[in-house]
Scaffold this active site. Structure first.
Site, PDB file in Angstrom:
ATOM      1  N   LYS A 131       7.139   5.404  -3.716  1.00 14.48           N
ATOM      2  CA  LYS A 131       6.218   5.263  -4.838  1.00 14.48           C
ATOM      3  C   LYS A 131       5.700   6.631  -5.287  1.00 14.48           C
ATOM      4  O   LYS A 131       5.610   6.917  -6.493  1.00 14.48           O
ATOM      5  CB  LYS A 131       5.047   4.355  -4.454  1.00 14.48           C
ATOM      6  CG  LYS A 131       5.426   2.905  -4.236  1.00 14.48           C
ATOM      7  CD  LYS A 131       5.917   2.245  -5.518  1.00 14.48           C
ATOM      8  CE  LYS A 131       6.107   0.754  -5.363  1.00 14.48           C
ATOM      9  NZ  LYS A 131       6.639   0.111  -6.584  1.00 14.48           N
ATOM     10  N   SER A 146       1.300   2.097  -5.990  1.00 17.36           N
ATOM     11  CA  SER A 146       0.636   1.491  -4.838  1.00 17.36           C
ATOM     12  C   SER A 146      -0.425   2.415  -4.286  1.00 17.36           C
ATOM     13  O   SER A 146      -0.311   3.648  -4.369  1.00 17.36           O
ATOM     14  CB  SER A 146       1.681   1.210  -3.746  1.00 17.36           C
ATOM     15  OG  SER A 146       1.071   0.902  -2.516  1.00 17.36           O
ATOM     16  N   TYR A 166       8.088   3.497   2.356  1.00 18.95           N
ATOM     17  CA  TYR A 166       7.784   2.735   1.143  1.00 18.95           C
ATOM     18  C   TYR A 166       6.814   3.510   0.259  1.00 18.95           C
ATOM     19  O   TYR A 166       7.043   3.686  -0.944  1.00 18.95           O
ATOM     20  CB  TYR A 166       7.181   1.372   1.504  1.00 18.95           C
ATOM     21  CG  TYR A 166       6.454   0.725   0.353  1.00 18.95           C
ATOM     22  CD1 TYR A 166       7.155   0.186  -0.725  1.00 18.95           C
ATOM     23  CD2 TYR A 166       5.062   0.662   0.324  1.00 18.95           C
ATOM     24  CE1 TYR A 166       6.482  -0.392  -1.800  1.00 18.95           C
ATOM     25  CE2 TYR A 166       4.389   0.080  -0.740  1.00 18.95           C
ATOM     26  CZ  TYR A 166       5.093  -0.441  -1.787  1.00 18.95           C
ATOM     27  OH  TYR A 166       4.433  -1.009  -2.850  1.00 18.95           O
TER      28      TYR A 166
END
Length: 338
Positions: free
Chosen positions: A152, A124, A148
């Site tokens: 990643k 991402s 989040y």
């Protein structure tokens, strides 16, 4: 090739499976359906007229996932599975760290055990944190503003360490910007649980009457109109980027290589609202509310590496993205629950 797709029933995963099947690959989907519906599998088959094999499995369940590796002769893995909402990750970080990291570790251990060393990883643009400038290239320093994004980034570091320990691994890390849109058929698209966390499905649900008003999170950013600017990419363009990455891994040994997948252009929240109004022919009511924790002002990609090394670039513009989203939402006002 026989491709294992984790999270293949999800939004990006399902569109990628359509492109894989259309290109002649065999597809094995593993998905726990926590943020997707089993109905999407029949719709993938309807679009492609191809069969897929599906296992309802959580990839944190090592024993069940290993059965898939034993029964299926897998050539390459595309790894989408993971929790993905920025705001939710701030509220429940431990769940995000456990799910995203543990699942990936188990997957990689089984890939290593069964000598499946080709991996396309769904990363991402959040790994760039709050960038010092835009457009963002793959050489930018990495940091994160939310849990989040940190999951990643941690997985990227794990994959780089894995390659250092065993350079027979071949890994493409794809850093997505903001996927929107839907398949032109209108029968698969984004169907989030509850109130959407992402802008365009939120707008679409307001347009179709499921939600009354769009919340715009902040209008005091240093941008063209004060609202956040993002690089929106059509999900079908994004899906095709995975096939280009897969082709690259098969054609040559790349080691570990990172690629931005975006359009290279940024649009503000209010610009997207106007584009969606053009697509659906109605006004989208909105109200300005406080910024969300972890959000940044502007984020859009420099995409030269994907163009030069993968032969890939986005083809669809914002109006087409909104038109395809509206087709999906208007045909499926309740998503896959219709």
């Amino acid at each position: 090739m026989r491709v294992l797709v984790t999270g293949g029933a999800g939004y990006i995963g399902s569109h990628t499976c359509v492109e894989l099947l259309s290109a002649g690959h065999e597809v094995i989907i593993v998905d726990n359906l926590c943020n997707s519906k089993e109905m999407v599998l029949d719709r993938i088959k309807k679009i492609t007229n191809k069969d897929i094999r599906f296992y309802k499995i959580d990839i944190t369940d090592r024993d069940e996932l290993e059965k898939v590796f034993i029964s299926e002769k897998i050539d390459v893995v595309i790894h989408f599975a993971g929790l993905k909402a920025v705001g939710e990750s701030v509220a429940i970080p431990l769940k995000y760290y456990y799910n995203n990291l543990t699942g990936t570790l188990i997957l990689c251990e089984l890939m290593q055990k069964y000598k499946v060393k080709n991996l396309v990883f769904s990363s991402s643009a959040t790994v760039y944190g709050d960038p010092i400038s835009v457009p963002i290239s793959e050489e930018f320093s990495l940091s994160c503003t939310n849990p989040y994004g940190r999951t990643k980034l941690m997985i990227e570091e794990i994959l780089r360490d894995l390659y250092i320990s065993d350079n027979t691994w071949n890994i493409a890390i794809l850093r997505y910007f903001n996927p929107i849109g839907a398949h032109i058929s209108g029968i698969i698209g984004e169907d989030p649980n509850g109130i959407p966390n992402n802008l365009v499905p939120y707008i679409a649900q307001v347009a179709v009457g499921k939600l009354k008003v769009l919340n715009v999170y902040g209008n005091d950013y240093d941008t063209v109109d004060g609202t956040g600017v993002r690089d929106y990419i059509h999900v079908v363009d994004l899906a095709k980027g995975h096939l280009k990455a897969l082709d690259k891994l098969v054609a040559e040994h790349v080691g570990v290589r990172e690629y931005n997948l975006g359009t290279g252009s940024g649009y503000s929240v209010l610009q997207v609202v106007k584009a969606f109004e053009r697509a659906c022919g109605k006004e989208i009511p909105y109200k300005i509310v406080d910024r969300r924790p972890g959000d940044i002002a502007a984020c859009y990609a420099k995409t030269d590496r994907a163009k030069n090394e993968l032969g890939w670039e986005a083809e669809k513009g914002l109006d087409e993205m909104c038109q395809d989203t509206w087709r999906w939402q208007s045909l499926n006002p309740d998503g896959y629950n219709a």
